[in-house]
Design an enzyme around this catalytic site. Sequence first.
Site, PDB file in Angstrom:
ATOM      1  N   HIS A 436       6.652   3.829   2.016  1.00  0.00           N
ATOM      2  CA  HIS A 436       5.507   2.759   2.413  1.00  0.00           C
ATOM      3  C   HIS A 436       4.362   3.765   2.948  1.00  0.00           C
ATOM      4  CE1 HIS A 436       3.607  -0.282   4.884  1.00  0.00           C
ATOM      5  NE2 HIS A 436       3.828  -1.060   3.769  1.00  0.00           N
ATOM      6  N   ARG A 565      -1.638  -8.683  14.297  1.00  0.00           N
ATOM      7  CA  ARG A 565      -2.084  -9.721  13.527  1.00  0.00           C
ATOM      8  C   ARG A 565      -0.973 -10.686  13.217  1.00  0.00           C
ATOM      9  NH1 ARG A 565      -1.980  -7.657   8.157  1.00  0.00           N
ATOM     10  NH2 ARG A 565      -0.220  -9.269   7.517  1.00  0.00           N
TER      11      ARG A 565
END
Length: 687
Positions: A436, A565
Site C-alpha cells: 500500500h 475523515r
Amino acid sequence: MTKPESQDNNYINREISWLQFNARVLQEASDENVPLIERLRFLGIFSNNLDEFFKVRYATVKRIVEAGKGGKNALGGIKAKELLEIITQIVIDQQSKSLEILNTIHQRLEEENIYIIDENQIDDVQHDFIKKYFLRKVSPALVTIILNDSVVLPNLKDSGAYLAVRMLMSNDERQFALVEIPKSFNRFVVLPREDEKNYIIMIDDLLRHCLSDIFNIFDYKSISAHMIKITRDGELDFESDLSKSFIEKISDSVKHRQKGEPVRFVYDKTIDKETLAYLMAKMGIDETDSIIPGGRYHNRRDYMGFPSLGRNDLLYEKIEALPVKGLSLESSIFTAIKKKDYLLQAPYQTFSYVVKFLREAALDPNVKTIKITIYRLAQISHIASSLINAAINGKSVTVSIELQARFDEQANIDYAQQMEEEGVNLVFGVAGLKVHSKMCVIEREEGKKLKRYGFISTGNFNESTAKIYTDYTLFTSNQRILKEVNKIFSFFETNYKIFTYKHLITSPHYTQKAIFKLIDAEIESAKNGNEGSIRLKMNSISSYKVIDKLYEASRAGVKIQMIVRGICCLIPGVKGMSENIEVISVVDKFLEHSRIYIFGNNGDSKVYISSADWMTRNIENRVEVSCPIYDEDIKKEIIETFNISWSDNVKARLLNESQENNYRINDKEKVRSQFAMYNYYLKKLES
C-alpha cells in the site's frame, strides 16, 4: 446514538464508526449551501460507500456469526449477531433519511426548471422520443429473465439493479420476471427540452413505460415492476492450483466474486408480498442477510454521474490546479530536485509533476532504472504509459503492482498484462501482505556514479483521483531516504530478509514500534513539565493498541489534535482517559486522504507524511511507508496546512462518544479549510 449494552467503554465499534462517517457524507447531501447537483452526487457517494461496506465489512461480521463465534474481541466488545442487527437498523434509518433528502432535492431542481419525471408524466413528444430511444439503444442490450418453479434462478449480479416484474395472466396465474438494468446504460436519459425546461427520466422508469414492448408475447391482464438489488460478499477466494499464475488466480477470484454469498437485499417497499416472498425464496435470502425496505429507486450511486445540463451554477466552481513554486513542467524536474526537496499537494497543485517526472525518466539516456509501487491506476493512465515508454527505451523498469487493490483488481490486472508484454518487470508484492506504500525511485548515471531521485506520496498515482483526493507528494534527491526506498524494493524480491531503516518508518515490521517511541518521547516531555504535543491527520484509526497508547499520552498531559475523515474507534474527551484528545472530521468538496504525523519534540517538530492509517491492517498486514520531512520549509508548510485544516469551523464535525456528527461551531472567523488551503497556495505563489 446510544451505545450497545455489550460494547466496551474504551472504543467505538469500527463498523458503527464507519456508518457514522457515511452519515457525514449524507450531511453534505442535505446541506442547502452545497450546490444542488453536487448534493445529488453526494447522495451517490453515500450509496456507493454503503455498497462497499456491505460487500466487505458486513460480510466479514456475517462470516463470524455463521462460524458460530461471538467476535467480541475483534468487534470492540459487541457480539457479532447483535452488531448485524444494529447495522441493519442504522442503515434503514439512513436510507429513510436519504430518501427524504432526495425528495427535497427534486423539489429544488424543479425550482431550477429541471424535472425528473416518471413513466406516468410522459407527454406525446416525450413518448415518441422514448420509444425510439428504447428500440435503438436499450432493447438490443436488455437482459430479461423469465422465472418459473422448474428453472433455477440465474446468478444475479452483485450490486446490479433489477426490475422485478409481476404479470397477472389472462388465466389468473402469476408470471414473474426480472429485467436487468445494465451498468453500461446511462441511468439518466435527458429528454428534449421544452420551454426552457429540462426533463430527465431514469432508465428504470423508461423501462416501466416500455414494459408492453418487452413482454408483448405474454397475454396478461395487468403488469407491475418494482426494483430490487442484491449485494454479495466481496471477499476474494484463491485457488491453490500451482499451475496458475498469480494474475490468473486473482482474475478468477474477481470473476468468482460475482457468485459470492448475498449479504444485503434491498427492495422497493411498495412491492406486493407475493412477489417479495417468491424472490427471497428463489435467491436464498436468510435472516443473517440485511434486508432493507427502500424506495422506488436503488443503486443511487449512479447519482455520482448525474448530468450537469450545462448548469455550472449548480456545481462547485472548478479550481485550476496551481503550479509548485520552483518546479516547471517545461524544464528538467531532476535539475530542480537535485538542489532541494519539493512538496506537491493535490488537488490544489497540479499532479502533472508526477507524470512529468516519469516521462523525463523514460526519455533521459542517463536514467538506468525506475522502480515504483502502484495501488490504483486511472482508467486511462499516463503513469502506466510512461513506464511502458521507459521499458521500450531500454530502462530497467520494476513495478510492484497490487493486484488485490479492492474493487480495482481487474483494472490493475489489465495494466499489469500490458506492462509485462512491453518488458516491465512486475513484482506482485509479498505473500500475505498488501503493498500500500506510494513511492518511486530512479537511478541516474552522473559521471561515474549512480544518483537517486524519487518521490514518496500519501496517495495513489492516479490522475483521476488526484483531482478530488487531497494528498501530499514529496519529490527528493535525499540519498539517505532513497537508499532506504531501494531497500523496500529489495524486500519485495527477497522478503525472507528483513532490512533495517534509520529514516523511513515501514510496515509491517517497524511502524507500531516507531510510533510508540515517538509517542513515548512526548509523554516523557509532558512528565518533565514541557509541552507534549501530537497532531495527526489520517483517514481512519482503529488499532486498539495504538488507541491505548494515545490514551496513555493523554493521561500524561500530552495535547493531541486529530483530523480523522473516516473510522475513529478512539473516544476523545473522556475524563481520566482521553480528556486531552480532540478529534474532528472534515467532509467537503474534496476527499481528505493525506496522512500526516506531527510530534512536538520540544519545539523542533518531527514531521512525517505516510501511506498508513493507524489501523491494524496498515500496521501489521501491509507494506507501508512513513517518510520524515527534513527540509525546514516543507516541514513548516505541512504544519501550516495542518493548522488550516484544524481551524475549520464550517465543514468540521466534532467526533465524540455520542457520534452525533455535530458541526464545530465557534465565534472565530469562518474558515472553510479546503477553500482556505487553495488561497494559501495562491499566496505562496504571489510571495
